[in-house]
Design an enzyme around this catalytic site. Structure first.
Site, PDB file in Angstrom:
ATOM      1  N   SER A   7      11.611  -6.352  13.611  1.00 35.67           N
ATOM      2  CA  SER A   7      12.690  -6.757  12.707  1.00 35.67           C
ATOM      3  C   SER A   7      13.554  -5.542  12.420  1.00 35.67           C
ATOM      4  O   SER A   7      13.054  -4.510  11.983  1.00 35.67           O
ATOM      5  CB  SER A   7      12.107  -7.273  11.391  1.00 35.67           C
ATOM      6  N   ASP A  34      17.017 -11.044  10.760  1.00 37.42           N
ATOM      7  CA  ASP A  34      16.862 -11.716   9.474  1.00 37.42           C
ATOM      8  C   ASP A  34      18.227 -12.046   8.878  1.00 37.42           C
ATOM      9  O   ASP A  34      18.965 -11.129   8.504  1.00 37.42           O
ATOM     10  CB  ASP A  34      16.090 -10.822   8.502  1.00 37.42           C
ATOM     11  N   MET A 136       5.336 -16.922   6.563  1.00 36.55           N
ATOM     12  CA  MET A 136       5.717 -15.724   5.818  1.00 36.55           C
ATOM     13  C   MET A 136       4.468 -15.125   5.180  1.00 36.55           C
ATOM     14  O   MET A 136       3.758 -15.817   4.439  1.00 36.55           O
ATOM     15  CB  MET A 136       6.749 -16.054   4.739  1.00 36.55           C
ATOM     16  N   GLY A 141      12.894 -12.023   1.800  1.00 37.42           N
ATOM     17  CA  GLY A 141      14.054 -11.423   1.150  1.00 37.42           C
ATOM     18  C   GLY A 141      14.147  -9.922   1.312  1.00 37.42           C
ATOM     19  O   GLY A 141      15.239  -9.363   1.237  1.00 37.42           O
ATOM     20  N   PHE A 142      13.003  -9.263   1.605  1.00 37.34           N
ATOM     21  CA  PHE A 142      13.011  -7.799   1.704  1.00 37.34           C
ATOM     22  C   PHE A 142      11.979  -7.310   2.714  1.00 37.34           C
ATOM     23  O   PHE A 142      10.959  -7.967   2.930  1.00 37.34           O
ATOM     24  CB  PHE A 142      12.705  -7.193   0.335  1.00 37.34           C
ATOM     25  N   GLY A 143      12.248  -6.134   3.292  1.00 35.54           N
ATOM     26  CA  GLY A 143      11.279  -5.502   4.174  1.00 35.54           C
ATOM     27  C   GLY A 143      10.357  -4.595   3.372  1.00 35.54           C
ATOM     28  O   GLY A 143      10.514  -4.458   2.157  1.00 35.54           O
ATOM     29  N   ASP A 174       5.228 -12.863   9.569  1.00 36.23           N
ATOM     30  CA  ASP A 174       6.337 -11.989   9.204  1.00 36.23           C
ATOM     31  C   ASP A 174       6.130 -11.383   7.827  1.00 36.23           C
ATOM     32  O   ASP A 174       6.100 -12.102   6.837  1.00 36.23           O
ATOM     33  CB  ASP A 174       7.618 -12.845   9.216  1.00 36.23           C
ATOM     34  N   GLY A 175       5.979 -10.021   7.803  1.00 37.49           N
ATOM     35  CA  GLY A 175       5.894  -9.330   6.527  1.00 37.49           C
ATOM     36  C   GLY A 175       4.596  -8.577   6.344  1.00 37.49           C
ATOM     37  O   GLY A 175       3.518  -9.150   6.354  1.00 37.49           O
ATOM     38  N   GLY A 176       4.744  -7.221   6.233  1.00 33.01           N
ATOM     39  CA  GLY A 176       3.586  -6.406   5.902  1.00 33.01           C
ATOM     40  C   GLY A 176       2.602  -6.156   7.027  1.00 33.01           C
ATOM     41  O   GLY A 176       1.467  -5.762   6.779  1.00 33.01           O
ATOM     42  N   GLY A 196       8.626  -4.763  10.849  1.00 33.76           N
ATOM     43  CA  GLY A 196       9.831  -4.026  10.496  1.00 33.76           C
ATOM     44  C   GLY A 196       9.540  -2.587  10.146  1.00 33.76           C
ATOM     45  O   GLY A 196       9.631  -1.683  10.986  1.00 33.76           O
TER      46      GLY A 196
HETATM   47  C1  DX5 Z   1      11.593 -10.489   5.121  1.00 36.46           C
HETATM   48  C2  DX5 Z   1      11.927 -10.599   6.576  1.00 36.46           C
HETATM   49  C3  DX5 Z   1      11.044  -9.796   7.487  1.00 36.46           C
HETATM   50  C4  DX5 Z   1      10.959  -8.316   7.182  1.00 36.46           C
HETATM   51  C5  DX5 Z   1       9.657  -7.765   7.726  1.00 36.46           C
HETATM   52  O1  DX5 Z   1      12.130 -11.550   4.422  1.00 36.46           O
HETATM   53  O2  DX5 Z   1      11.902 -11.941   6.988  1.00 36.46           O
HETATM   54  O3  DX5 Z   1      11.410 -10.012   8.833  1.00 36.46           O
HETATM   55  O4  DX5 Z   1      12.025  -7.647   7.710  1.00 36.46           O
HETATM   56  O5  DX5 Z   1       9.568  -6.440   7.443  1.00 36.46           O
HETATM   57  P1  DX5 Z   1       8.229  -5.611   7.181  1.00 36.46           P
HETATM   58  O6  DX5 Z   1       7.461  -5.604   8.493  1.00 36.46           O
HETATM   59  O7  DX5 Z   1       8.772  -4.280   6.799  1.00 36.46           O
HETATM   60  O8  DX5 Z   1       7.451  -6.293   6.093  1.00 36.46           O
HETATM   61 ZN    ZN Z   2      12.039 -12.265   9.200  1.00 33.84          ZN
END
Ligand code: DX5
Ligand code: ZN
Length: 219
Positions: A7, A34, A136, A141-143, A174-176, A196
């Site tokens: 991402s 995203d 998810m 909403g955030f990385g 997706d996420g973490g 990401g």
């Molecule tokens: C968050 C996004 C993700 C995010 C993942 O809403 O959908 O794609 O960028 O980032 P990381 O791997 O840093 O959690």
């Molecule tokens: Zn995403």
């Protein structure tokens, strides 16, 4: 399988072209984009002009994650901008069956995403229509957020649903995702990893993608 879909959300948008070229030269499989509308999630990212320009240099399929309300309004424009896999959120679609079929009819691979609080059982009817389900593992909403540990059970439940129905639906998360949890997540049944911050915060992102790949099978 399994696949890695970096991402670019936590990448450097001032050198976006360089980041895409870096991903082109890496062992990643897809590129995850995203799209946030400031309504479905409390954040804003980018739209069609940026996707088109990414598409013009990307050598890997674009895995486009829509965190927008009423995505039906823009399906054709995402296709025209270069989306290969298009993911809509279950919670944002009133007529999901129509939306999924419209995505397929436009020539893209249809996927549905569930927020952490939405149970996989809501997919009972639509699952056979899907190329992929995106779970998810953080609130969207955030990385760079912390992985929600209860996701393991949810992944296993979805894997059972897919296996019991003899389907080939992919499971993407997706996420973490990090070097510490990617192997156990792979064992739980994940096919595609969106990653990401673990990649873009690394000193050598290309090397990090390789190491993540090594963790998850005979890649
Ligand atoms: C968050 C996004 C993700 C995010 C993942 O809403 O959908 O794609 O960028 O980032 P990381 O791997 O840093 O959690
Ligand atoms: Zn995403």
């Amino acid at each position: 399988m399994p696949l890695i879909s970096p991402s670019i959300l936590t990448g450097n948008f001032l050198s976006l072209g360089k980041d895409i070229e870096m991903l082109n030269s890496s062992s990643c499989d897809w590129i995850h984009l995203d799209i946030m509308d400031g309504n479905y999630v409390p954040n804003l990212t980018f739209g069609f002009p940026v996707i088109q320009q990414i598409k013009s240099i990307a050598k890997k399929p674009l895995d486009v994650h829509l965190m927008i309300v009423e995505p039906d309004r823009y399906l054709e424009r995402f296709r025209d901008s270069g989306a290969d896999i298009l993911t809509v959120h279950y919670e944002a679609c009133l007529h999901l069956n129509r939306t999924v079929n419209a995505i397929r009819d436009l020539g893209m691979k249809p996927a549905v995403s569930l927020n952490p609080h939405t149970p996989v059982s809501v997919l009972d009817e639509i699952l056979p229509e899907l190329y992929m389900v995106l779970l998810m593992t953080v609130n969207p909403g955030f990385g760079a957020q912390k992985f929600i540990d209860s996701s393991y059970d949810k992944i296993r439940k979805l894997k059972r649903m897919i296996t019991e129905n003899n389907l080939n639906t992919l499971i993407e998360i997706d996420g973490g995702v990090s070097l510490e949890n990617i192997k156990s997540l792979n064992h739980a049944g994940v096919d595609v990893f969106v990653i990401g911050n673990t990649i873009f915060a690394a000193d050598e992102p290309v090397k990090m993608i390789e190491r993540l790949g090594e963790e998850i099978s005979d890649k």
